[in-house]
Design a protein around this motif. Sequence first.
Motif, PDB file in Angstrom:
ATOM      1  N   LEU A  54      -2.665  -6.197   6.920  1.00 13.37           N
ATOM      2  CA  LEU A  54      -2.780  -4.739   6.836  1.00 13.37           C
ATOM      3  C   LEU A  54      -3.836  -4.289   7.847  1.00 13.37           C
ATOM      4  O   LEU A  54      -4.938  -4.854   7.891  1.00 13.37           O
ATOM      5  CB  LEU A  54      -3.195  -4.307   5.424  1.00 13.37           C
ATOM      6  CG  LEU A  54      -2.311  -4.785   4.274  1.00 13.37           C
ATOM      7  CD1 LEU A  54      -2.865  -4.293   2.926  1.00 13.37           C
ATOM      8  CD2 LEU A  54      -0.872  -4.306   4.453  1.00 13.37           C
ATOM      9  N   VAL A  99      -2.275   3.206   7.486  1.00  9.06           N
ATOM     10  CA  VAL A  99      -2.178   1.775   7.202  1.00  9.06           C
ATOM     11  C   VAL A  99      -0.892   1.227   7.823  1.00  9.06           C
ATOM     12  O   VAL A  99       0.192   1.778   7.594  1.00  9.06           O
ATOM     13  CB  VAL A  99      -2.167   1.500   5.683  1.00  9.06           C
ATOM     14  CG1 VAL A  99      -2.141   0.003   5.408  1.00  9.06           C
ATOM     15  CG2 VAL A  99      -3.354   2.144   5.008  1.00  9.06           C
ATOM     16  N   GLU A 114      -9.948   0.344  12.125  1.00  9.56           N
ATOM     17  CA  GLU A 114     -11.126   0.486  11.265  1.00  9.56           C
ATOM     18  C   GLU A 114     -11.369  -0.790  10.476  1.00  9.56           C
ATOM     19  O   GLU A 114     -12.489  -1.191  10.235  1.00  9.56           O
ATOM     20  CB  GLU A 114     -10.845   1.629  10.287  1.00  9.56           C
ATOM     21  CG  GLU A 114     -12.008   2.533  10.036  1.00  9.56           C
ATOM     22  CD  GLU A 114     -11.562   3.710   9.190  1.00  9.56           C
ATOM     23  OE1 GLU A 114     -11.510   4.809   9.732  1.00  9.56           O
ATOM     24  OE2 GLU A 114     -11.232   3.508   7.994  1.00  9.56           O
ATOM     25  N   ASN A 161       1.866   6.311   3.910  1.00  4.89           N
ATOM     26  CA  ASN A 161       0.941   7.181   4.648  1.00  4.89           C
ATOM     27  C   ASN A 161       1.543   8.577   4.672  1.00  4.89           C
ATOM     28  O   ASN A 161       2.703   8.732   5.063  1.00  4.89           O
ATOM     29  CB  ASN A 161       0.812   6.708   6.103  1.00  4.89           C
ATOM     30  CG  ASN A 161       0.282   5.287   6.223  1.00  4.89           C
ATOM     31  OD1 ASN A 161      -0.890   5.043   5.958  1.00  4.89           O
ATOM     32  ND2 ASN A 161       1.144   4.344   6.613  1.00  4.89           N
ATOM     33  N   THR A 203      -8.098  10.385   6.969  1.00  2.32           N
ATOM     34  CA  THR A 203      -7.534   9.291   6.160  1.00  2.32           C
ATOM     35  C   THR A 203      -6.943   8.262   7.119  1.00  2.32           C
ATOM     36  O   THR A 203      -6.135   8.622   7.983  1.00  2.32           O
ATOM     37  CB  THR A 203      -6.399   9.823   5.257  1.00  2.32           C
ATOM     38  OG1 THR A 203      -6.876  10.989   4.612  1.00  2.32           O
ATOM     39  CG2 THR A 203      -5.983   8.788   4.233  1.00  2.32           C
ATOM     40  N   PRO A 204      -7.341   6.985   6.988  1.00  7.71           N
ATOM     41  CA  PRO A 204      -6.769   6.003   7.920  1.00  7.71           C
ATOM     42  C   PRO A 204      -5.275   5.788   7.681  1.00  7.71           C
ATOM     43  O   PRO A 204      -4.790   5.915   6.558  1.00  7.71           O
ATOM     44  CB  PRO A 204      -7.568   4.731   7.639  1.00  7.71           C
ATOM     45  CG  PRO A 204      -8.166   4.913   6.300  1.00  7.71           C
ATOM     46  CD  PRO A 204      -8.280   6.386   6.042  1.00  7.71           C
ATOM     47  N   PRO A 239       0.830  -1.195   0.000  1.00  7.47           N
ATOM     48  CA  PRO A 239       0.000   0.000   0.000  1.00  7.47           C
ATOM     49  C   PRO A 239       0.869   1.251   0.000  1.00  7.47           C
ATOM     50  O   PRO A 239       2.029   1.189   0.403  1.00  7.47           O
ATOM     51  CB  PRO A 239      -0.779  -0.104   1.318  1.00  7.47           C
ATOM     52  CG  PRO A 239      -0.538  -1.458   1.856  1.00  7.47           C
ATOM     53  CD  PRO A 239       0.684  -1.990   1.219  1.00  7.47           C
ATOM     54  N   PRO A 289       3.920   1.861   5.377  1.00  8.92           N
ATOM     55  CA  PRO A 289       3.089   1.007   6.240  1.00  8.92           C
ATOM     56  C   PRO A 289       3.918   0.056   7.120  1.00  8.92           C
ATOM     57  O   PRO A 289       3.537  -0.203   8.253  1.00  8.92           O
ATOM     58  CB  PRO A 289       2.227   0.238   5.239  1.00  8.92           C
ATOM     59  CG  PRO A 289       2.100   1.175   4.087  1.00  8.92           C
ATOM     60  CD  PRO A 289       3.431   1.873   3.991  1.00  8.92           C
ATOM     61  N   ASN A 322      -7.929   4.506  12.323  1.00  8.56           N
ATOM     62  CA  ASN A 322      -8.508   5.853  12.252  1.00  8.56           C
ATOM     63  C   ASN A 322      -7.907   6.692  13.380  1.00  8.56           C
ATOM     64  O   ASN A 322      -8.022   6.342  14.547  1.00  8.56           O
ATOM     65  CB  ASN A 322     -10.033   5.723  12.426  1.00  8.56           C
ATOM     66  CG  ASN A 322     -10.733   7.058  12.364  1.00  8.56           C
ATOM     67  OD1 ASN A 322     -10.104   8.111  12.464  1.00  8.56           O
ATOM     68  ND2 ASN A 322     -12.044   7.010  12.203  1.00  8.56           N
ATOM     69  N   TYR A 367      -5.858  -0.945   9.226  1.00  7.93           N
ATOM     70  CA  TYR A 367      -6.206   0.453   8.957  1.00  7.93           C
ATOM     71  C   TYR A 367      -6.656   1.087  10.258  1.00  7.93           C
ATOM     72  O   TYR A 367      -7.592   0.597  10.899  1.00  7.93           O
ATOM     73  CB  TYR A 367      -7.335   0.534   7.914  1.00  7.93           C
ATOM     74  CG  TYR A 367      -6.946  -0.003   6.558  1.00  7.93           C
ATOM     75  CD1 TYR A 367      -6.805  -1.383   6.336  1.00  7.93           C
ATOM     76  CD2 TYR A 367      -6.711   0.851   5.495  1.00  7.93           C
ATOM     77  CE1 TYR A 367      -6.439  -1.877   5.097  1.00  7.93           C
ATOM     78  CE2 TYR A 367      -6.354   0.358   4.236  1.00  7.93           C
ATOM     79  CZ  TYR A 367      -6.217  -0.999   4.050  1.00  7.93           C
ATOM     80  OH  TYR A 367      -5.848  -1.489   2.827  1.00  7.93           O
ATOM     81  N   GLU A 402      -7.071  -6.431   7.192  1.00  7.23           N
ATOM     82  CA  GLU A 402      -7.002  -7.276   5.993  1.00  7.23           C
ATOM     83  C   GLU A 402      -5.951  -8.346   6.242  1.00  7.23           C
ATOM     84  O   GLU A 402      -4.749  -8.046   6.255  1.00  7.23           O
ATOM     85  CB  GLU A 402      -6.612  -6.446   4.764  1.00  7.23           C
ATOM     86  CG  GLU A 402      -7.733  -5.534   4.283  1.00  7.23           C
ATOM     87  CD  GLU A 402      -7.366  -4.729   3.034  1.00  7.23           C
ATOM     88  OE1 GLU A 402      -8.291  -4.227   2.380  1.00  7.23           O
ATOM     89  OE2 GLU A 402      -6.169  -4.594   2.720  1.00  7.23           O
ATOM     90  N   ARG A 433       1.445  -2.236   8.172  1.00  9.18           N
ATOM     91  CA  ARG A 433       1.640  -3.559   7.562  1.00  9.18           C
ATOM     92  C   ARG A 433       2.581  -4.361   8.444  1.00  9.18           C
ATOM     93  O   ARG A 433       3.636  -3.887   8.844  1.00  9.18           O
ATOM     94  CB  ARG A 433       2.258  -3.396   6.184  1.00  9.18           C
ATOM     95  CG  ARG A 433       2.687  -4.724   5.585  1.00  9.18           C
ATOM     96  CD  ARG A 433       3.797  -4.514   4.592  1.00  9.18           C
ATOM     97  NE  ARG A 433       3.291  -4.485   3.257  1.00  9.18           N
ATOM     98  CZ  ARG A 433       3.866  -3.852   2.252  1.00  9.18           C
ATOM     99  NH1 ARG A 433       4.952  -3.142   2.448  1.00  9.18           N
ATOM    100  NH2 ARG A 433       3.361  -3.907   1.046  1.00  9.18           N
TER     101      ARG A 433
END
Length: 344
Positions: free
Chosen positions: A295, A307, A285, A240, A304-305, A237, A267, A299, A297, A288, A309
Motif C-alpha cells: 500500500l 492510497v 507519504e 479513495n 487526504t492521502p 483499504p 486503491p 499526498n 499513500y 506499507e 494498492r
Amino acid sequence: MAFLQLRGVEKFFGQLRAIKGIELAIERGEFVVFVGPSGCGKSTLLRLIAGLETIDRGTLELDGRDITRLPSSKRDLAMVFQSYALYPHMSVFENMSFALKLAKEDPAVVRDKVERAAKILNLGPYLQRTPRELSGGQRQRVAIGRAIVRAPKVFLFDEPLSNLDAALRGQTRVEIAKLHRELGATTIYVTHDQVEAMTLADRVVVLRDGQIEQVGTPLELYDRPANQFVAQFIGTPQMNVMAASQLPQLQAALSGVPAGGFVGLRPESVALKPAGAGQVQGTVELVEALGAETLIYVNMGTGTPLVARQNTRTSLHAGDRVGIEIDAAAAHLFDAQGRVAAHG
Ligand code: ATP
C-alpha cells in the motif's frame, strides 16, 4: 412471495426512531448479512425479526404467515448470540438438547439429533464437558449446535465471532460458510465487519442510521455502490474519494463529473508512474509492505492521502515524487449529495 418479508418495519426507543421503514424480502435458503457502522440498527433489526423487540409499525411474514405479533418462542427461528448464552452447569449435550427436551421430544430422537449436529460441528468428543472446559471457538460451536438441533426455519446470528481472536474468527467463518452449504438453511447474520459480510453473504444489506442504503451481492456492492457511503464502507483499504473541485486535473481527465461532485477510485485502480507522467502529481507519504501486497499513500495536496494498492513490491520511499494515472474506466462518480452518478 419471499420466504421472509419485512414491510415498512419501524422501531422507536422513546423519541429515537431506530429503525425506519425497512422493506426487505429474503428468499428461502439465502444467507443474508446485515452490516453497518456501530449504532446503525443492525442488531435491533435482527431482534425485531427474532421477536425479542416489538415491531412498532409495519409487518413481518415468514413462509406466508404474519408473525409480526407472535411471541419469539413461536416464530420457528433460532438465534446465536455473541455471548454464546450457554448454561454453565450443563454439559454440552444438555445445552444442545435443552430446547428439544422442553418440547418433550422422544429421548432417542434427541440423542440422534444432538449427535448429528455434534458431528457436523466436530463436537463429538466434547459432549460430556461443561462450557467452562471448552475454548471460545468450541463454545460458539455449541451455541450453533443448539440452534441446529431445533431445525428452525431461519437461523439468526448476532455478531457470533466477535469474542474470538483473529485466527479463530477466520476459521469459524469458514465453518459457518460450510455449514450453510450443507444445511441450506435460511440465515440472517449481523456483523460490523465488512470482510465477514463479503465472504459469507449471498446478499449484503448495508444499513446506516436505521435505513437500508443498499442491498446486493458482495461484488455488486463492491463494483456498483449506490452511494459514497456504501462505496467507502465496503472494501479495505476503503475507496479513495476526492472532491473533484480540489483537483481540476480530475475534471479534465474524466467527463461527466457532476457540479460539486466527487470522484472515487479503488486503491487497486490507482496506477503510480514516474514523476511527471500521469495527470496528477504527488509525493509518497508512507509505504506499507504487507508481503503479498503493497500500500502506497500519496499526498496530492488535498488533505487526504490517496492510497494505491499493488500486488508487487515497490522501490518507492516516503518523500519520492510520483505521477498518478487516472483510469476513467475505473472511476466512480458521485454527485454533491454522495449519490452515484456513474460507474467506470
Ligand atoms: P453495534 O454494532 O454497536 O451493536 P447496531 O448497529 O447493532 O450497533 P443497535 O444496537 O441496533 O445498533 O442500535 C440502534 C440504535 O438504537 C442506537 O442508537 C442505540 O443506541 C439504540 N438502541 C438500541 N437498543 C436500545 C434500547 N433498548 N433502548 C434505547 N435505545 C436503544
